[in-house]
Design an enzyme around this catalytic site. Sequence first.
Site, PDB file in Angstrom:
ATOM      1  CE1 TYR A  19      10.164  27.106 -40.237  1.00 41.96           C
ATOM      2  CE2 TYR A  19       9.039  28.505 -38.314  1.00 41.96           C
ATOM      3  CZ  TYR A  19       8.956  27.298 -39.205  1.00 41.96           C
ATOM      4  OH  TYR A  19       7.635  27.014 -39.105  1.00 41.96           O
ATOM      5  CD  GLU A  42       5.609  22.629 -35.746  1.00 40.28           C
ATOM      6  OE1 GLU A  42       5.691  22.867 -34.447  1.00 40.28           O
ATOM      7  OE2 GLU A  42       5.647  24.035 -36.479  1.00 40.28           O
ATOM      8  CD1 TRP A  50      11.006  27.591 -34.455  1.00 39.19           C
ATOM      9  CD2 TRP A  50       9.643  25.057 -34.851  1.00 39.19           C
ATOM     10  NE1 TRP A  50      10.405  27.167 -35.471  1.00 39.19           N
ATOM     11  CE2 TRP A  50      10.193  26.016 -35.074  1.00 39.19           C
ATOM     12  CE3 TRP A  50       9.380  24.199 -33.847  1.00 39.19           C
ATOM     13  CZ2 TRP A  50      10.212  25.209 -36.897  1.00 39.19           C
ATOM     14  CZ3 TRP A  50       9.707  23.331 -35.653  1.00 39.19           C
ATOM     15  CH2 TRP A  50       9.450  24.258 -36.288  1.00 39.19           C
TER      16      TRP A  50
END
Length: 186
Positions: A19, A42, A50
């Site tokens: 990512y 998000e 995350w």
Amino acid sequence: MVKRCRWVSDSQDEKMVAYHDQEFGQPVFDDDRLLFELLTLELFQSGLSWKTVLNKRENFKRAFADFDVEKVATFDNQDVERLLADSGIIRNRMKIDATINNAKQIQRLQNEGKSFSELVWQPTNGQTLQIGVGANEHVPSQTDLSVDFSKKLKKLGFKFVGPVTMESFLEAVGVENAHDLDCAFR
């Protein structure tokens, strides 16, 4: 050894590294579907790591019709119940409701001849702001830009778009380049 941002440099997680290296901070223009996906991820990340969200990303794609704005905008109470029962995603009713609502807001923009991409990039005139920091500094959790963008989205009817969440979103989609100054991907 490739130098990466501190938040991923010690990670042994392949998804986190991929990512960072392939997506984080890459400007996303003219792709409302991908912007909606990243906005959704998000908002689900809010209060969590995350890594947790990223590891569930494929499940989110499946659960939310590959983030097809038109399809998600039609989700009803039956879909909400289906999502709340889906152990592959984060089962939070407020976040699920916010995602469906946000799809409706993006669809409304599109029906008015606008795009979510235009809205995202308008404050910087399509330019990436450089906000990366040095080794002994911290990237701010919010900036004037994320505060203003949060207010704008809320005024347009978006949900779960506070300034800290919007800061992460703006960094993710490349509006702000928040890679560490010594990161090879800056």
